[in-house]
Design a protein around this motif. Sequence first.
Motif, PDB file in Angstrom:
ATOM      1  N   LEU A  40     165.683  44.902   7.647  1.00 16.54           N
ATOM      2  CA  LEU A  40     165.483  46.328   7.362  1.00 16.54           C
ATOM      3  C   LEU A  40     164.556  46.555   6.165  1.00 16.54           C
ATOM      4  CD1 LEU A  40     169.095  47.678   7.967  1.00 16.54           C
ATOM      5  CD2 LEU A  40     167.134  47.745   9.503  1.00 16.54           C
ATOM      6  N   ASP A  41     164.290  45.509   5.385  1.00 18.58           N
ATOM      7  CA  ASP A  41     163.337  45.645   4.278  1.00 18.58           C
ATOM      8  C   ASP A  41     161.902  45.768   4.781  1.00 18.58           C
ATOM      9  OD1 ASP A  41     165.280  45.536   2.384  1.00 18.58           O
ATOM     10  OD2 ASP A  41     165.053  43.397   1.947  1.00 18.58           O
ATOM     11  N   SER A 106     157.450  43.966   0.220  1.00 15.44           N
ATOM     12  CA  SER A 106     158.844  44.400   0.248  1.00 15.44           C
ATOM     13  C   SER A 106     159.814  43.258  -0.012  1.00 15.44           C
ATOM     14  CB  SER A 106     159.169  45.044   1.605  1.00 15.44           C
ATOM     15  OG  SER A 106     158.856  46.408   1.554  1.00 15.44           O
TER      16      SER A 106
ATOM     17  N   SER B 261     158.570  43.886  -6.833  1.00 16.52           N
ATOM     18  CA  SER B 261     158.018  43.109  -5.718  1.00 16.52           C
ATOM     19  C   SER B 261     157.110  41.988  -6.209  1.00 16.52           C
ATOM     20  CB  SER B 261     157.200  44.036  -4.808  1.00 16.52           C
ATOM     21  OG  SER B 261     155.935  44.303  -5.399  1.00 16.52           O
ATOM     22  N   VAL B 262     156.591  41.185  -5.252  1.00 24.08           N
ATOM     23  CA  VAL B 262     155.641  40.138  -5.628  1.00 24.08           C
ATOM     24  C   VAL B 262     154.330  40.745  -6.130  1.00 24.08           C
ATOM     25  CG1 VAL B 262     156.466  38.327  -4.086  1.00 24.08           C
ATOM     26  CG2 VAL B 262     154.788  39.955  -3.232  1.00 24.08           C
ATOM     27  N   GLY B 323     149.895  47.096  -3.189  1.00 19.84           N
ATOM     28  CA  GLY B 323     151.139  46.721  -2.533  1.00 19.84           C
ATOM     29  C   GLY B 323     152.154  47.841  -2.472  1.00 19.84           C
ATOM     30  N   PHE B 325     152.561  50.635  -0.804  1.00 20.42           N
ATOM     31  CA  PHE B 325     153.084  51.132   0.466  1.00 20.42           C
ATOM     32  C   PHE B 325     154.150  50.177   1.030  1.00 20.42           C
ATOM     33  CE2 PHE B 325     152.249  50.615   5.149  1.00 20.42           C
ATOM     34  CZ  PHE B 325     153.206  51.541   5.541  1.00 20.42           C
ATOM     35  N   GLY B 326     153.771  48.904   1.115  1.00 21.81           N
ATOM     36  CA  GLY B 326     154.715  47.936   1.671  1.00 21.81           C
ATOM     37  C   GLY B 326     155.981  47.811   0.829  1.00 21.81           C
ATOM     38  N   ALA B 327     155.827  47.978  -0.479  1.00 25.52           N
ATOM     39  CA  ALA B 327     156.973  47.795  -1.371  1.00 25.52           C
ATOM     40  C   ALA B 327     158.056  48.847  -1.141  1.00 25.52           C
ATOM     41  CB  ALA B 327     156.512  47.830  -2.829  1.00 25.52           C
ATOM     42  N   MET B 328     157.692  49.918  -0.435  1.00 25.06           N
ATOM     43  CA  MET B 328     158.664  50.982  -0.188  1.00 25.06           C
ATOM     44  C   MET B 328     159.819  50.510   0.695  1.00 25.06           C
ATOM     45  SD  MET B 328     157.730  53.382  -1.967  1.00 25.06           S
ATOM     46  CE  MET B 328     156.281  53.548  -3.000  1.00 25.06           C
ATOM     47  N   GLY B 329     159.619  49.386   1.373  1.00 27.13           N
ATOM     48  CA  GLY B 329     160.696  48.823   2.181  1.00 27.13           C
ATOM     49  C   GLY B 329     161.905  48.483   1.325  1.00 27.13           C
ATOM     50  N   ARG B 330     161.694  48.371   0.023  1.00 27.48           N
ATOM     51  CA  ARG B 330     162.810  48.089  -0.875  1.00 27.48           C
ATOM     52  C   ARG B 330     163.722  49.302  -1.021  1.00 27.48           C
ATOM     53  NH1 ARG B 330     161.910  43.655  -4.022  1.00 27.48           N
ATOM     54  NH2 ARG B 330     160.029  42.627  -3.329  1.00 27.48           N
ATOM     55  N   PRO B 333     164.908  51.601   4.971  1.00 29.78           N
ATOM     56  CA  PRO B 333     164.324  50.853   6.086  1.00 29.78           C
ATOM     57  C   PRO B 333     163.101  51.518   6.718  1.00 29.78           C
ATOM     58  CG  PRO B 333     166.686  51.151   6.408  1.00 29.78           C
ATOM     59  CD  PRO B 333     166.306  51.978   5.230  1.00 29.78           C
ATOM     60  N   LEU B 335     159.770  54.372   6.680  1.00 32.67           N
ATOM     61  CA  LEU B 335     158.825  54.999   5.762  1.00 32.67           C
ATOM     62  C   LEU B 335     157.870  55.869   6.548  1.00 32.67           C
ATOM     63  CD1 LEU B 335     157.585  55.180   2.925  1.00 32.67           C
ATOM     64  CD2 LEU B 335     156.196  53.204   3.505  1.00 32.67           C
TER      65      LEU B 335
END
Lengths: 462, 482
Positions: A40-41, A106, B261-262, B323, B325-330, B333, B335
């Motif tokens: 889900l991440d 993420s 994030s990384v 990064g 946009f992708g980091a929003m997955g944190r 679930p 976006l």
Amino acid sequence: MIPTDEPCLSAADPGSPPPPTDLPQDAALEMLRSPYERSLDCVHCGLCLPPCPTYRVSGHESDSPRGRILLIRAMAEGRLSPDDASGWEALDGCLDCRACESACPSGVTYGRILEETRRERPRLARGSLRERSLRFLLDRFIASPRGRKAALEAAVLLRALGLDRLLSRLPVLPGLLRHALSLGRSLPPRSSRRPIPPGLYPAEGPPKARIGLFTGCLMEDFFGNANRAALSLLRRCGLEVLVPSDQGCCGALHLHQGFEEACVRLLERNFAAFEGVDFIVSTAAGCGSTLREAGAIRGNDRACAFSSRVLDLSVCLDRFGPPPRPRAVPLRVVWDDPCHLRHAQGITEEPRRLLRGIPGLRLLEVEASESCCGSAGIYNLRRPETADAILERRLEALLGSGAEAVVTGNPGCQLQIANGLRARRSPLEVFHLAEILERAAGGGETAPKAPALNGSRSSRPA
Amino acid sequence: MPRESRLPVPIRNALPEGRILEDPATRLVYEYDAWSIVRNPPLAVAFPESTAEVRNLVRACIESGVAWTARGAGTCLSGGATPSGGTCLLIETSRMDRILSLDPEDRIAVVQPGRINLELSRAAAPFGLHFAPDPSSQSASTLGGNLAENAGGPHCFKYGMTTDHVLGLTLVDGEGEVCRLHRDDGLDLCGLVVGSEGTFGVLTECELRLIPTPTAVRTFLASFSSMEAACRAVAKIVSSGTVPAALEILDRLSIEAVEASVFAAGYPKGADAVLLVELDGEEDEVEAERIPVLRAVQSEAPLEVEETSDPEQRARLWRGRKGAFGAMGRLKPDLFVLDGVVPPSKLAAVLAEITAIGREQDILLSNVFHAGDGNLHPNLSFDGRNPGERERAMEAGRRILKLCVDAGGSISGEHGIGFEKIEHLSYLFSPTDLEILGEVRRCFDPAERCNPGKVLPLGRACGEGSSARRPGILPSREREDP
């Protein structure tokens, strides 16, 4: 809002799966609960596509981390049958190199998602012959010292008799065996394969710490010389080194294939073997990565305490050394990042720093150094064609770099690259980091004989 | 797999064996791009490698009455690369990724559409050149997709959008004909195709302008205790006449996500907003521009200001932005990234209203945006598994876009209309406008089979059957026999 019926389209609608808003609920979800939660991440941004070696070969989304995560999620949600061959085909195709994790904003724990899903496979899907034969191969020929020795002797014998070439021409031979024979031809000579006798080796000077040397399976049997060099280097750095006799396979290959309980059993044995040392040092990136993840896999205090003490050789030498490097090694070399060092353990600087400190040595950087070589445990035996295509890209970069030698830190990579170079009749040699460092340290009997370093590329006639 | 093929025979025969896949796994993974709201597993996925193969495929689709959608890396944020429907063939260009020519003297590259944006710049780097448009997805997104969407990016404030860097293109249009369009050929049809989101045809070659990589680059990071102060600093920089290469803002929630994030860039975590400013050009030019920039920033009482021209440090500062946009997955679930545009002078006021809308709809909302040209990217994070949450996010999105239009802006800056904003076109266009735009599109694709349902609402062609295309309307057309 969205066109749902398109009158101009004539082909029959294959039927859409249930909408993704449905809360997933059934047995598959229960089994895949953990990987599902982890998935889900992922917001499907796609930044993991370019670093994925298998995606680069096929261009298929199903061969990408994002695609595989979606497939696992779909299985959990009941949108893809756990018996569907195309789904497992895609999941089997993964190298587990984890280059995607280094690219993921993420922080999706892709490696665990894949391993946990593979773990549930026997419960999710009908058992396959492939599954059983893989397990047999791992148990009998990788994790068992006797099986390993037997296979090795067989390969050496075949090579000595010149039968390996003959056999590999047989059209009936399965790809796996053909590839194994080819790899066998790239084995270092017997003189470079001597294992280290177990025991306690004193430090040079007052001991700074006690190290347990994890000798590994392939490392020990194929690249004994590198382990000997590592032992010598550790001692030169003022470290006392214990080589426990009762250590064994780390279970990394089992884990990657989803045989988690077998991996855990193997790990438990090592927890006991390495009681009482300050640090456990691995000369193989793949083993080191699994040993360092033991805590996360097993989840108990003992495992966590073990994991936190595991170091890659390069990190240990960098921290307690560096070892003396008085002797010049006039070579242009490329450091080949093993995936399980760079992506799984996040180690890139230490080996480079150690190499740069060697007088006369020039460290070159090549493109795609972060990309897998295709070895990936036993991937090159499972899927030789894909592995070769992946290796090809890596070799292009290496051969175009003007380097004279490749230095790496994992036995699978060393064998795979050496094999690729041999097939191309390239004069490039492949070494383990410890071999080069020990040579610079002025290594005596454990070091490869100068001037021709006996690396993994065998120049010896078969 | 001994499955029975659902594919019409002409399509099945259009490509060599093994390059059209229709297994369940393949269909599933292509059901959407980076915009997750609409999902349509395609009929099958085709992997052509050349213009001729695309033409054969398109002609087979026409013969079989099947629509098609082209896709690159599937990083589109508006559903542009999501299959138009379950009976649609997906044409995946990932295997068309070659650089056909790169001429450093004329500074022109001809590439296949599946080439990754950043990998073109990498190939041009030894000649001191690069491709200017730099969408945040540039490490993954393809040039074909960039052209189709007329992608932007932080540096477009100074250098212009993708369309400003396209010199020509080859397109297989809706009738299966190969069109070669060039900027110099009379009417600028090439400009018309860029940004048409694959509704005019499938791009098969792109002729692109490369520009010299600036010799001096300086990046500033300023953090502020309020978003208003950051926005005011931007307005002051813009009105001073300085044209920075990029002006970017991240808000508190975005900072927290990337710092975890990384892509962690070392942005100060306590700040309400960080402003990234980049100046580039010749050394003396950059030196002259840095004074007004620093003056504008300092006048808004920043918490911290970092200035660097070191390539590694600069890469670090940008990493967080790229990064984000992708980091929003944190956070959640799902976006949903918006792409509204407002006049830069209204940034602060509009952002305050956006925050209020997020609160009213009870949706986690963060902002990362191109402040220089007023291109906002409100990120709506939600969990689609919770009843009603997806709908609330959609409603928040609708209200925010309406707000942007009412403030004198637009519903899209660079992400395209796709499926996402098709309903919102009415904020900008009358039904007559849309009908005229549809007529333009049907010049290339009379039957509306190229990526139907994107950019423009479906027109008459589908339902009522369209008149044949007016002959001779396109120049440089080449009829090639299959």
